[in-house]
Every structure is written in structure tokens, then in C-alpha cells.
Motif scaffolding. Sequence first.
Motif, short mmCIF file in Angstrom:
data_model
loop_
_atom_site.label_atom_id
_atom_site.label_comp_id
_atom_site.label_asym_id
_atom_site.label_seq_id
_atom_site.Cartn_x
_atom_site.Cartn_y
_atom_site.Cartn_z
N ALA A 103 105.02 77.86 49.48
CA ALA A 103 104.44 76.88 50.42
C ALA A 103 103.39 76.02 49.71
N ALA A 104 102.62 76.62 48.81
CA ALA A 104 101.63 75.86 48.05
C ALA A 104 102.31 74.84 47.15
N VAL A 105 103.40 75.23 46.52
CA VAL A 105 104.16 74.30 45.67
C VAL A 105 104.72 73.16 46.52
N GLU A 106 105.21 73.49 47.69
CA GLU A 106 105.76 72.46 48.58
C GLU A 106 104.67 71.46 48.98
N ARG A 107 103.48 71.97 49.32
CA ARG A 107 102.36 71.07 49.64
C ARG A 107 102.02 70.20 48.44
N ALA A 108 102.02 70.79 47.26
CA ALA A 108 101.70 70.03 46.05
C ALA A 108 102.72 68.93 45.81
N MET A 109 103.99 69.27 45.91
CA MET A 109 105.04 68.32 45.55
C MET A 109 105.25 67.25 46.62
N THR A 110 104.72 67.45 47.80
CA THR A 110 104.83 66.41 48.83
C THR A 110 103.55 65.58 48.94
N THR A 111 102.65 65.78 47.99
CA THR A 111 101.44 64.97 47.94
C THR A 111 101.84 63.55 47.57
N PRO A 112 101.40 62.57 48.33
CA PRO A 112 101.76 61.19 48.00
C PRO A 112 101.40 60.84 46.55
N ASP A 113 102.29 60.11 45.92
CA ASP A 113 102.13 59.75 44.51
C ASP A 113 102.52 58.29 44.33
N PRO A 114 101.67 57.38 44.79
CA PRO A 114 102.02 55.97 44.70
C PRO A 114 102.11 55.51 43.24
N ALA A 115 102.96 54.53 43.03
CA ALA A 115 103.14 53.97 41.69
C ALA A 115 101.84 53.33 41.22
N PRO A 116 101.56 53.43 39.93
CA PRO A 116 100.36 52.76 39.41
C PRO A 116 100.50 51.24 39.51
N GLU A 117 99.39 50.58 39.46
CA GLU A 117 99.36 49.13 39.64
C GLU A 117 100.27 48.41 38.65
N ALA A 118 100.35 48.89 37.42
CA ALA A 118 101.20 48.23 36.42
C ALA A 118 102.67 48.24 36.85
N VAL A 119 103.11 49.31 37.50
CA VAL A 119 104.49 49.37 37.99
C VAL A 119 104.65 48.48 39.22
N ARG A 120 103.67 48.50 40.09
CA ARG A 120 103.72 47.65 41.29
C ARG A 120 103.77 46.17 40.93
N ALA A 121 103.22 45.82 39.78
CA ALA A 121 103.15 44.41 39.38
C ALA A 121 104.47 43.90 38.78
N LEU A 122 105.42 44.80 38.52
CA LEU A 122 106.69 44.37 37.95
C LEU A 122 107.50 43.55 38.96
N THR A 123 108.30 42.65 38.45
CA THR A 123 109.18 41.87 39.32
C THR A 123 110.31 42.76 39.82
N SER A 124 111.01 42.30 40.84
CA SER A 124 112.16 43.04 41.36
C SER A 124 113.21 43.25 40.27
N ASP A 125 113.45 42.22 39.48
CA ASP A 125 114.42 42.34 38.39
C ASP A 125 113.98 43.38 37.37
N ASP A 126 112.70 43.35 37.00
CA ASP A 126 112.19 44.34 36.04
C ASP A 126 112.28 45.75 36.61
N LEU A 127 111.93 45.92 37.89
CA LEU A 127 112.04 47.23 38.53
C LEU A 127 113.49 47.72 38.53
N SER A 128 114.43 46.84 38.82
CA SER A 128 115.85 47.21 38.83
C SER A 128 116.29 47.64 37.44
N THR A 129 115.88 46.90 36.43
CA THR A 129 116.24 47.24 35.05
C THR A 129 115.63 48.57 34.64
N LEU A 130 114.35 48.73 34.93
CA LEU A 130 113.68 49.98 34.58
C LEU A 130 114.32 51.16 35.30
N ALA A 131 114.61 51.01 36.58
CA ALA A 131 115.24 52.09 37.34
C ALA A 131 116.60 52.44 36.75
#
Length: 138
Positions: A103-131
Motif C-alpha cells: 500500500a505504501a508503494v502504491e501511494r508512492a507511485m500514484t504521487t503526481p509527477d508533473p513534467a518539468p518545465e523544459a519538457v512542458r516547453a517543447l512543441t507538439s511536434d517535439d513531444l511527438s518525436t521524443l515520445a
Amino acid sequence: MSADPPTPDEVWKLITATVMDTRDGWKRAVAERTGLPFSRVRVLRRLHAGPLSVKQLAHAAAMDAPAATVAVNDLEERGLVVRECDPNDRRTKLVSITPAGRAAVERAMTTPDPAPEAVRALTSDDLSTLAAILRKLH
């Protein structure tokens, strides 16, 4: 004149630096959410797949055996792991995760983990390529 293409090692260094340099906030959030130091969560995650000896656990969690023993002692006191004799070698103790540990691992792994600003700043095309590239690696 164009630059030489990067080597796999150079690319890997960039990937790991990007991830490792942006994870501190998430690690703090995991520790806050679980009430455990992040190092203990890391140990629990290694036990999620099945029991390990303390020596195996130390290797899996990239820590020395004394540190692994301290971590196991702490997690055992919290009711998150148990030690039992290895049925194949009674001299060895196996460490297993308990339902509370899962249960502790489940709580840990469901902790929100938003993308860092550098990733958020990528264009849609760059995100698609990276993905697409990361899916190949996965």
C-alpha cells in the motif's frame, strides 16, 4: 560544416541528467505522502517483485549491506516488511513486503509527477518525436 552526431553515451548522459536533476520535488512529495524517507520507498519497490535476501536487496537498491540492514530494520518496525528463513538455505533470511508495504508503494507511485518545465516547453511536434523515440527504448 556540421557537428559530429552525438554518441549513445552522450545522449544517455543527457537523458539521465534531465531526469535526475528534476526529480527532487517528486521525491519530497513521495516522502511526505508516505511518511517514509525516499530511500525506504526505493527498498520497498525492489521487494515488490518478490522476496530478496538482504544482500540481494542491497545490490538491487544500490546500497551497501549495512545500509540495507538498517533500512530493513526500519521497515520491519513499521510493519512494511517481514524477514523469514529461506526454505532453500535456513542460514539466509528473505525479506518480503507486507500488504501495508504494498500500500505504501502504491501511494508512492500514484504521487503526481508533473513534467518539468523544459519538457512542458517543447512543441507538439517535439513531444511527438521524443515520445516515439522513448517508446522505442522502452
